[in-house]
Design a protein around this motif. Sequence first.
Motif, short mmCIF file in Angstrom:
data_model
loop_
_atom_site.label_atom_id
_atom_site.label_comp_id
_atom_site.label_asym_id
_atom_site.label_seq_id
_atom_site.Cartn_x
_atom_site.Cartn_y
_atom_site.Cartn_z
N SER A 61 0.89 -1.28 -0.18
CA SER A 61 -0.02 -0.07 -0.10
C SER A 61 0.83 1.45 -0.11
N SER A 64 2.40 2.49 -3.30
CA SER A 64 1.51 3.17 -4.01
C SER A 64 1.63 4.85 -3.68
N SER A 66 -0.14 7.31 -4.47
CA SER A 66 -1.46 8.00 -4.24
C SER A 66 -1.89 7.70 -2.92
N ARG A 67 -1.88 6.18 -2.61
CA ARG A 67 -2.20 5.54 -1.38
C ARG A 67 -1.19 6.16 -0.15
N HIS A 104 -7.94 -0.15 -0.67
CA HIS A 104 -6.87 -0.24 -1.34
C HIS A 104 -6.25 -1.47 -1.59
#
Length: 109
Positions: A61, A64, A66-67, A104
């Motif tokens: 996670s 990423s 964006s995450r 996610h």
Amino acid sequence: IEKLKSVLELQEFYLQKHDAEQIKVMDNKFHETLYNLSGSVIFHNILLSLHKKIQKYRKASMQSKSRATESVAEHRNIFNAIAAHDPELAEKCASQHVKNAYQHIIGKD
């Protein structure tokens, strides 16, 4: 609460530097510090154990961008609610953080 603030600021710093490894390290530290702030040894131990069991998902996670950005913003919201002595808002922010992380992980974000 100052330690939590310090960890959060480091997480924000590493996010700006796009350092995924350090973001993950600070993410772990944020969660552990938060568990310690609860004042409950039982709560701390249960959550820390769970946290370690889902480590591989959390690592993916944090890879990423964006995450990672969303997660750090969610941590900021949780911290702000705690600093404002607003337990209802802190709970709401923490619950949303968990839901977003789950979404996610299962690929529905």
